[in-house]
Write a protein that holds these residues in place. Structure first.
Motif, PDB file in Angstrom:
ATOM      1  N   TYR A  61      20.322   3.668   7.112  1.00 54.38           N
ATOM      2  CA  TYR A  61      21.770   3.745   7.272  1.00 54.38           C
ATOM      3  C   TYR A  61      22.189   4.040   8.699  1.00 54.38           C
ATOM      4  O   TYR A  61      23.370   3.967   9.014  1.00 54.38           O
ATOM      5  N   TYR A  62      21.255   4.380   9.561  1.00 54.53           N
ATOM      6  CA  TYR A  62      21.608   4.694  10.941  1.00 54.53           C
ATOM      7  C   TYR A  62      22.200   3.474  11.649  1.00 54.53           C
ATOM      8  O   TYR A  62      23.051   3.620  12.526  1.00 54.53           O
ATOM      9  N   VAL A  63      21.761   2.263  11.236  1.00 52.43           N
ATOM     10  CA  VAL A  63      22.315   1.050  11.840  1.00 52.43           C
ATOM     11  C   VAL A  63      23.823   0.986  11.616  1.00 52.43           C
ATOM     12  O   VAL A  63      24.577   0.604  12.515  1.00 52.43           O
ATOM     13  N   PHE A  64      24.262   1.401  10.428  1.00 55.74           N
ATOM     14  CA  PHE A  64      25.697   1.367  10.140  1.00 55.74           C
ATOM     15  C   PHE A  64      26.441   2.298  11.090  1.00 55.74           C
ATOM     16  O   PHE A  64      27.514   1.951  11.589  1.00 55.74           O
ATOM     17  N   ALA A  65      25.861   3.476  11.347  1.00 62.18           N
ATOM     18  CA  ALA A  65      26.505   4.418  12.269  1.00 62.18           C
ATOM     19  C   ALA A  65      26.590   3.825  13.674  1.00 62.18           C
ATOM     20  O   ALA A  65      27.627   3.905  14.332  1.00 62.18           O
ATOM     21  N   LEU A  66      25.494   3.177  14.117  1.00 61.32           N
ATOM     22  CA  LEU A  66      25.491   2.611  15.466  1.00 61.32           C
ATOM     23  C   LEU A  66      26.495   1.462  15.579  1.00 61.32           C
ATOM     24  O   LEU A  66      27.219   1.351  16.570  1.00 61.32           O
ATOM     25  N   LEU A  67      26.547   0.605  14.549  1.00 62.25           N
ATOM     26  CA  LEU A  67      27.518  -0.496  14.567  1.00 62.25           C
ATOM     27  C   LEU A  67      28.946   0.058  14.579  1.00 62.25           C
ATOM     28  O   LEU A  67      29.816  -0.458  15.281  1.00 62.25           O
ATOM     29  N   PHE A  68      29.155   1.144  13.823  1.00 60.44           N
ATOM     30  CA  PHE A  68      30.477   1.769  13.814  1.00 60.44           C
ATOM     31  C   PHE A  68      30.858   2.254  15.208  1.00 60.44           C
ATOM     32  O   PHE A  68      31.994   2.051  15.657  1.00 60.44           O
ATOM     33  N   VAL A  69      29.901   2.878  15.920  1.00 60.26           N
ATOM     34  CA  VAL A  69      30.203   3.389  17.255  1.00 60.26           C
ATOM     35  C   VAL A  69      30.580   2.247  18.196  1.00 60.26           C
ATOM     36  O   VAL A  69      31.539   2.344  18.959  1.00 60.26           O
ATOM     37  N   VAL A  70      29.839   1.127  18.101  1.00 64.64           N
ATOM     38  CA  VAL A  70      30.138  -0.025  18.963  1.00 64.64           C
ATOM     39  C   VAL A  70      31.572  -0.504  18.731  1.00 64.64           C
ATOM     40  O   VAL A  70      32.345  -0.715  19.673  1.00 64.64           O
ATOM     41  N   PHE A  71      31.955  -0.635  17.454  1.00 65.98           N
ATOM     42  CA  PHE A  71      33.304  -1.140  17.184  1.00 65.98           C
ATOM     43  C   PHE A  71      34.368  -0.082  17.461  1.00 65.98           C
ATOM     44  O   PHE A  71      35.526  -0.421  17.718  1.00 65.98           O
ATOM     45  N   ASP A  72      33.989   1.178  17.447  1.00 63.11           N
ATOM     46  CA  ASP A  72      34.912   2.242  17.824  1.00 63.11           C
ATOM     47  C   ASP A  72      35.229   2.164  19.317  1.00 63.11           C
ATOM     48  O   ASP A  72      36.388   2.299  19.721  1.00 63.11           O
ATOM     49  N   VAL A  73      34.197   1.903  20.123  1.00 62.31           N
ATOM     50  CA  VAL A  73      34.412   1.753  21.565  1.00 62.31           C
ATOM     51  C   VAL A  73      35.269   0.519  21.830  1.00 62.31           C
ATOM     52  O   VAL A  73      36.131   0.516  22.718  1.00 62.31           O
ATOM     53  N   THR A  75      37.642  -0.510  19.919  1.00 60.82           N
ATOM     54  CA  THR A  75      39.018  -0.067  19.658  1.00 60.82           C
ATOM     55  C   THR A  75      39.603   0.639  20.876  1.00 60.82           C
ATOM     56  O   THR A  75      40.781   0.458  21.193  1.00 60.82           O
ATOM     57  N   LEU A 107      27.842  -9.056  15.297  1.00 62.38           N
ATOM     58  CA  LEU A 107      27.991  -8.794  13.864  1.00 62.38           C
ATOM     59  C   LEU A 107      27.294  -9.886  13.050  1.00 62.38           C
ATOM     60  O   LEU A 107      26.603  -9.600  12.061  1.00 62.38           O
TER      61      LEU A 107
ATOM     62  N   ILE B  61      36.674   8.462  20.551  1.00 59.89           N
ATOM     63  CA  ILE B  61      35.243   8.263  20.812  1.00 59.89           C
ATOM     64  C   ILE B  61      34.449   9.523  20.479  1.00 59.89           C
ATOM     65  O   ILE B  61      33.501   9.490  19.704  1.00 59.89           O
ATOM     66  N   ALA B  65      33.579   9.060  16.898  1.00 60.65           N
ATOM     67  CA  ALA B  65      32.299   8.349  16.891  1.00 60.65           C
ATOM     68  C   ALA B  65      31.111   9.280  17.132  1.00 60.65           C
ATOM     69  O   ALA B  65      30.151   9.271  16.362  1.00 60.65           O
ATOM     70  N   ILE B  69      28.213  10.293  14.518  1.00 57.28           N
ATOM     71  CA  ILE B  69      26.816   9.891  14.685  1.00 57.28           C
ATOM     72  C   ILE B  69      25.914  11.117  14.680  1.00 57.28           C
ATOM     73  O   ILE B  69      24.779  11.062  14.189  1.00 57.28           O
ATOM     74  N   PHE B  72      25.555  11.905  11.062  1.00 60.17           N
ATOM     75  CA  PHE B  72      24.617  10.912  10.524  1.00 60.17           C
ATOM     76  C   PHE B  72      23.184  11.309  10.858  1.00 60.17           C
ATOM     77  O   PHE B  72      22.311  11.298   9.990  1.00 60.17           O
ATOM     78  N   LEU B  76      20.095  12.221   8.302  1.00 66.49           N
ATOM     79  CA  LEU B  76      18.874  11.416   8.242  1.00 66.49           C
ATOM     80  C   LEU B  76      17.640  12.211   8.625  1.00 66.49           C
ATOM     81  O   LEU B  76      16.527  11.777   8.411  1.00 66.49           O
ATOM     82  N   LEU B 162      28.634  -4.021  25.084  1.00 66.32           N
ATOM     83  CA  LEU B 162      28.651  -3.529  23.709  1.00 66.32           C
ATOM     84  C   LEU B 162      27.786  -4.416  22.814  1.00 66.32           C
ATOM     85  O   LEU B 162      27.086  -3.922  21.921  1.00 66.32           O
ATOM     86  N   MET B 166      24.596  -3.350  20.555  1.00 64.45           N
ATOM     87  CA  MET B 166      24.533  -3.641  19.125  1.00 64.45           C
ATOM     88  C   MET B 166      23.234  -4.359  18.777  1.00 64.45           C
ATOM     89  O   MET B 166      22.526  -3.972  17.842  1.00 64.45           O
TER      90      MET B 166
END
Lengths: 119, 178
Positions: A61-73, A75, A107, B61, B65, B69, B72, B76, B162, B166
């Motif tokens: 699930y860490y990938v979801f957190a990282l993808l979220f951070v990318v899309f947060d930046v 924004t 994505l 951020i 974010a 994280i 998270f 984990l 970015l 990703m």
């Protein structure tokens, strides 16, 4: 500084603080207090609780957190764009679309590599 | 009454208390949530310095974010919580009192904080960072304008950056699974 525009922010903060205080306060005043061990257990879909709530989650699930951070930046970059959007018009729209399109590539890559599966 | 000063002191107290709880919480999840409180307080300071864009970015951020994280990562991690203080967790007030009186939880951080504050006051009084006057008005609009016109290429390059982040995260995740 234009202080008038920040009064809205203060009203929102005050409202956000007061809402839980008042609603929980009323609940405390009105609700009957009669705890039993069954009532105090964590609600878990109505079945008996299995184990502690502090379990370790799969690292997948860490990938979801990282993808979220990318899309947060992303924004964060779109925020000043939204402020000047009306002044710059179509030109700014195309710029932002290019900006988002580059990120959509990532994505699609994530989708194709099957890391977005919620296992 | 100087309301700016009053707000500054309130924000400062919130930040300091939250920061203290970050380093002393026995439960890491609580420490992460206190960190969010401290970061929101810092956003308030930015707002006072007329940097409203920075304040919004701080909330978006750092609180939105980075703290997410961190939580998270805690969820984990096999070291879900720090276990050493388990037996001490009850009896809030006395534990707090003992913590403040002890060297490693109370005196040492307070002494370090005071030393830092004194150093900063000394440097500030010697005009180490001269402050110019700030133009009136909000900064987000001129920022957005220059980002969309003068600095268009860096804006689009940031998107590529970015994308790289990703793809890098995905590649690492796939490698971890195999």
């Amino acid at each position: 500084m234009d202080t008038r525009s920040f009064i809205d922010v203060i009203v929102f903060v005050a409202g956000g603080l007061l809402f839980p205080i008042i609603s929980f306060g009323i609940a405390r005043l009105l609700a009957p207090h009669n705890p039993t061990p069954e009532k105090l257990t964590t609600y878990e879909c109505g079945v008996p609780v299995i184990g502690d709530s502090r379990v370790r989650f799969p690292v997948h699930y860490y990938v979801f957190a990282l993808l979220f951070v990318v899309f947060d930046v992303e924004t964060a970059f779109l925020y000043p764009w939204a402020v000047v959007f009306k002044q710059l018009g179509l030109f700014a729209l195309v710029e932002a679309l290019i900006f988002i399109a580059i990120l959509v590539v990532g994505l699609v890559y994530a989708w194709k590599k099957k890391v977005l599966r919620w296992v | 009454m100087n309301w700016q000063l009053v707000t500054f002191y309130i924000l400062g107290l919130v930040i300091l208390y939250a920061a203290y709880r970050v380093v002393t919480s026995a439960v890491i999840t609580h420490a992460a949530l206190w960190l969010a409180v401290a970061l929101v307080g810092v956003a308030g300071i930015y707002l006072q310095l007329q940097a409203e864009f920075l304040a919004i970015i701080q909330v978006l951020i750092y609180v939105g974010a980075i703290v997410t994280i961190i939580i998270f990562a805690i969820m984990l991690s096999p070291l879900r919580e720090i276990k050493t203080e388990e037996k001490d967790r009850r009896g809030g007030a006395t534990r707090m009192g003992r913590a403040v009186a002890s060297v490693e939880w109370g005196l040492a951080p307070v002494a370090a904080g005071l030393l830092f504050a004194l150093g900063m006051t000394w440097a500030y009084s010697r005009q180490a960072w001269p402050v110019g006057s700030v133009p009136p008005g909000l900064i987000t609009e001129p920022l957005g304008k220059s980002l969309m016109t003068t600095y268009l290429l860096p804006f689009e390059v940031a998107s590529v950056l970015l994308l790289v982040a990703m793809v890098g995260a995905i590649v690492l995740a796939i490698r971890g699974q195999k």
